[in-house]
Design an enzyme around this catalytic site. Structure first.
Site, short mmCIF file in Angstrom:
data_model
loop_
_atom_site.label_atom_id
_atom_site.label_comp_id
_atom_site.label_asym_id
_atom_site.label_seq_id
_atom_site.Cartn_x
_atom_site.Cartn_y
_atom_site.Cartn_z
N GLN A 62 -18.28 46.25 -13.39
CA GLN A 62 -18.89 44.92 -13.34
C GLN A 62 -20.07 44.81 -14.32
O GLN A 62 -20.24 43.78 -14.95
CB GLN A 62 -19.35 44.58 -11.92
CG GLN A 62 -19.92 43.19 -11.78
CD GLN A 62 -18.95 42.09 -12.11
OE1 GLN A 62 -17.74 42.24 -11.97
NE2 GLN A 62 -19.46 40.96 -12.56
N GLU A 63 -20.84 45.86 -14.41
CA GLU A 63 -22.03 45.82 -15.26
C GLU A 63 -21.69 45.92 -16.75
O GLU A 63 -22.30 45.24 -17.56
CB GLU A 63 -23.00 46.94 -14.87
CG GLU A 63 -23.65 46.76 -13.52
CD GLU A 63 -24.66 45.63 -13.47
OE1 GLU A 63 -25.12 45.16 -14.53
OE2 GLU A 63 -24.99 45.20 -12.35
N ALA A 64 -20.76 46.83 -17.11
CA ALA A 64 -20.58 47.13 -18.53
C ALA A 64 -19.13 47.34 -18.96
O ALA A 64 -18.89 47.72 -20.11
CB ALA A 64 -21.39 48.38 -18.88
N TYR A 160 -21.73 38.17 -7.62
CA TYR A 160 -21.78 39.57 -8.07
C TYR A 160 -21.42 40.50 -6.92
O TYR A 160 -20.59 41.40 -7.08
CB TYR A 160 -23.19 39.88 -8.59
CG TYR A 160 -23.41 41.32 -8.94
CD1 TYR A 160 -23.10 41.81 -10.20
CD2 TYR A 160 -23.92 42.22 -8.00
CE1 TYR A 160 -23.30 43.14 -10.53
CE2 TYR A 160 -24.13 43.55 -8.31
CZ TYR A 160 -23.81 44.01 -9.57
OH TYR A 160 -24.00 45.34 -9.88
#
Length: 181
Positions: A62-64, A160
């Site tokens: 999700q982040e990167a 998120y």
């Protein structure tokens, strides 16, 4: 006429196959759609910090999207999108003495710091949804929401949290053996 029939049958078969894959999301399809990199790093730090490796993989995706050199406009860097000031604090708390911002581009260090931070948030909040909200929106916001007795107030943070929890299930189903589950 026969060609039209064969072509129609072939197209119908392809459409049914695609519908089946989209409806059942088999693990092989999830592996194509959601890659997993750095399995040994994820397994090691998940074990070391008593985290679910599927959750760790989900946060990284999700982040990167597993891009070690990812950078956000907020200044966050690396696989777990850590801000340099957060990472420096973690480095000091975990015995580091020579933190450099470029350390965040190293998958091993980035995942180690991110895993430490997630464990810290679990110790503080105890509940996965609050941990993920704090990871995304900051501890100050989560503390304020808890004091006022309200749920997550930012739509982006709710999305998120929901997405990471969904991805955790995807990674658990698609990569159980690789993650040691």
């Amino acid at each position: 006429m026969r060609r039209v029939f064969v072509l129609s049958a072939l197209l119908a078969s392809l459409a049914l196959g695609a519908l089946y894959v989209l409806q059942t999301t088999p693990p092989w399809y999830e592996r194509i759609r959601y890659p997993l990199r750095y399995e040994s790093i994820i397994r090691g730090h998940a074990r070391n910090y008593d985290l679910d490796p599927a959750l760790l993989a989900a946060v990284i995706y999700q982040e990167a999207k597993f891009k070690a050199d990812a950078r956000a406009s907020s200044g966050a860097i690396g696989l777990m999108q850590l801000r340099p000031e957060t990472a420096k604090g973690i480095a000091v708390r975990t015995g580091g003495s020579a933190f450099r911002i470029d350390d965040l581009l190293d998958p091993e260090l980035n995942v180690r710091y991110g895993s430490w931070y997630l464990r810290h948030l679990f110790q503080k909040y105890g509940e996965e949804r609050l941990v993920l909200a704090a990871y995304n929106a900051g501890q100050g916001n989560v503390d304020r929401w808890r004091r006022s007795g309200t749920e997550i107030q930012f739509a982006e943070t709710r999305a998120y949290v929901d997405r990471v929890e969904e991805l955790k299930d995807v990674y658990r189903d698609a990569y159980a053996a690789e993650l040691g589950l």
